[in-house]
Design a protein around this motif. Structure first.
Motif, PDB file in Angstrom:
ATOM      1  N   LEU A  42       0.822  -1.313  -0.201  1.00  0.00           N
ATOM      2  CA  LEU A  42      -0.019   0.077  -0.099  1.00  0.00           C
ATOM      3  C   LEU A  42       0.891   1.273   0.017  1.00  0.00           C
ATOM      4  CD1 LEU A  42      -3.093   1.127   0.215  1.00  0.00           C
ATOM      5  CD2 LEU A  42      -2.396   1.191   2.663  1.00  0.00           C
ATOM      6  N   ALA A  44       1.289   5.540  -1.365  1.00  0.00           N
ATOM      7  CA  ALA A  44       0.938   6.819  -1.677  1.00  0.00           C
ATOM      8  C   ALA A  44       1.292   7.061  -3.178  1.00  0.00           C
ATOM      9  CB  ALA A  44       1.349   7.942  -0.984  1.00  0.00           C
ATOM     10  N   VAL A  50       2.148   3.681   2.908  1.00  0.00           N
ATOM     11  CA  VAL A  50       1.244   4.167   3.820  1.00  0.00           C
ATOM     12  C   VAL A  50       1.349   3.340   5.043  1.00  0.00           C
ATOM     13  CG1 VAL A  50      -0.912   4.726   4.228  1.00  0.00           C
ATOM     14  CG2 VAL A  50      -0.053   4.921   1.943  1.00  0.00           C
ATOM     15  N   VAL A  52      -0.256   2.594   8.740  1.00  0.00           N
ATOM     16  CA  VAL A  52      -1.634   2.805   9.332  1.00  0.00           C
ATOM     17  C   VAL A  52      -1.522   2.271  10.728  1.00  0.00           C
ATOM     18  CG1 VAL A  52      -2.556   2.569   6.974  1.00  0.00           C
ATOM     19  CG2 VAL A  52      -2.523   0.490   8.766  1.00  0.00           C
ATOM     20  N   HIS A  56      -6.734  -0.097  12.972  1.00  0.00           N
ATOM     21  CA  HIS A  56      -7.618   0.433  11.623  1.00  0.00           C
ATOM     22  C   HIS A  56      -8.493  -0.691  11.643  1.00  0.00           C
ATOM     23  CE1 HIS A  56      -8.615   1.913   7.786  1.00  0.00           C
ATOM     24  NE2 HIS A  56      -7.884   2.811   8.045  1.00  0.00           N
ATOM     25  N   TRP A 108      -8.524   3.151   1.943  1.00  0.00           N
ATOM     26  CA  TRP A 108      -7.517   4.087   1.497  1.00  0.00           C
ATOM     27  C   TRP A 108      -7.639   4.374   0.178  1.00  0.00           C
ATOM     28  CZ3 TRP A 108      -6.106  -0.644   3.693  1.00  0.00           C
ATOM     29  CH2 TRP A 108      -6.009  -0.694   5.199  1.00  0.00           C
ATOM     30  N   GLU A 110      -6.959   7.009  -1.708  1.00  0.00           N
ATOM     31  CA  GLU A 110      -6.186   8.010  -2.272  1.00  0.00           C
ATOM     32  C   GLU A 110      -4.858   7.179  -2.417  1.00  0.00           C
ATOM     33  OE1 GLU A 110      -5.878  11.648  -0.132  1.00  0.00           O
ATOM     34  OE2 GLU A 110      -7.895  12.165  -0.667  1.00  0.00           O
ATOM     35  N   ALA A 111      -4.746   5.917  -1.983  1.00  0.00           N
ATOM     36  CA  ALA A 111      -3.493   5.024  -2.208  1.00  0.00           C
ATOM     37  C   ALA A 111      -3.802   4.030  -3.095  1.00  0.00           C
ATOM     38  CB  ALA A 111      -2.959   4.580  -0.798  1.00  0.00           C
TER      39      ALA A 111
END
Length: 320
Positions: A42, A44, A50, A52, A56, A108, A110-111
């Motif tokens: 994962l 960006a 990314v 986390v 989560h 996510w 935007e990833a």
């Protein structure tokens, strides 16, 4: 900025093995996890991982507890796999030599889940070490869920660094496969080869697994002879690179050939050829008519570049 000649160089992650005996480190409020799915990371849009929080909600798609990688200046880092998640996008290219697909997890948006090779040149040294360690460990867990001694499903212990069988008590530890990759030279020429499944124009140094009861030097000579029928005399170790595809350690070597007639093993190679130093400079510049530049961040690219620049024998060139 990557300040080593290749990706995944270790040294900036404190592995803190003494913390693996309990789960206390996961309670640190600064603890974060890198997220993987089918070996993909994962990341960006800028290619950086990314990280986390361990609580989560999306991490409920994991099978095992997050694996403790070690301590960073910003807190503990873990790696977690999400094998129970299924993406809506087509994932048919996953596992192929070139996987350009990008999966989006709804947690996510935007990833992207990306093939690690595609982002490795831009990772910082610390990011690269965490990514390499996490991907290799998660791959080992995914393929070693059952005890090799009795067949029962094993349990994860030591925060991911051990699997123990509840039935027979056998402990299993992460494996690393030794691989030799070698710059074979004869005079002012370098030996390059291309695997049968590789894309057109992609060439690299010859490589192969070290067999049981074999030294690194013997593996270099055997692999080169088997794949190209080239005989190698002197062999010297140069450097190494962790290679989490799936869980290897690459031993970079230089070997001096004493023959030059190539006879390829078609099972191992689609082609092999001697290239001159001038040709290698064109390859590195991306202007060679037949051969693409080596993938940035690989030990192969570092060895080829060092040989072309006359730095292959300078120990200070390598700073792992």
């Amino acid at each position: 900025m990557v300040d080593t000649p290749f990706a995944f160089a270790p040294g900036q992650l404190d592995r803190a093995a003494h913390l693996r005996a309990s789960d206390d480190v996961s309670k640190d409020p600064r603890a974060l996890a890198l997220v993987f799915w089918r070996g993909k990371l994962l990341a960006a849009d800028d290619g950086h991982p990314v990280a986390v929080r361990l609580d989560h909600p999306a991490l409920s798609d994991r099978r095992d507890h997050p694996i403790f990688l070690g301590l960073t200046p910003d807190g503990p880092r873990f790696a977690v796999d999400l094998p129970l998640w299924t993406p809506p996008e087509d994932a048919a290219t996953i596992g192929q030599f070139v996987d350009q697909s990008l999966q989006v997890h709804p947690a996510w948006p935007e990833a992207r889940l990306v093939e690690v090779r595609s982002v490795m040149p831009g990772l910082t040294v610390l990011e690269g070490e965490c990514v390499a360690t996490g991907r290799a460990l998660l791959t080992w867990h995914s393929t070693h869920r059952f005890c090799a001694n009795c067949g029962a499903e094993s349990n994860v212990e030591s925060l991911g660094w051990v699997r123990k069988c509840p039935k027979c008590g056998t402990q299993h530890f992460p494996r690393t496969d030794p691989v030799v990759i070698m710059a074979i030279t004869r005079g002012d020429n370098l030996l390059l080869g291309r695997g049968p499944s590789w894309p057109e124009r992609m060439y690299s140094l010859l490589a192969g697994f070290v067999e049981p009861g074999e030294t690194i030097e013997a593996a270099v000579r055997r692999e080169v002879l088997e794949e190209s029928h080239i005989e190698v005399a002197a062999v010297r170790y140069v450097t190494s690179q962790p290679w989490p595809f799936p869980m290897s350690l690459m031993f970079g070597c230089h070997g001096e050939a004493v023959s030059d007639l190539i006879t390829i093993d078609p099972v191992e190679l689609a082609d092999a050829r001697w290239v001159s130093r001038d040709d290698v400079l064109l390859i590195l510049a991306g202007t060679h008519p037949d051969i693409n530049s080596p993938r940035p961040g690989t030990i192969a690219a570092a060895l080829i570049s060092a040989w072309a620049d006359g730095h292959l024998f300078e120990a200070t060139h390598w700073h792992n």
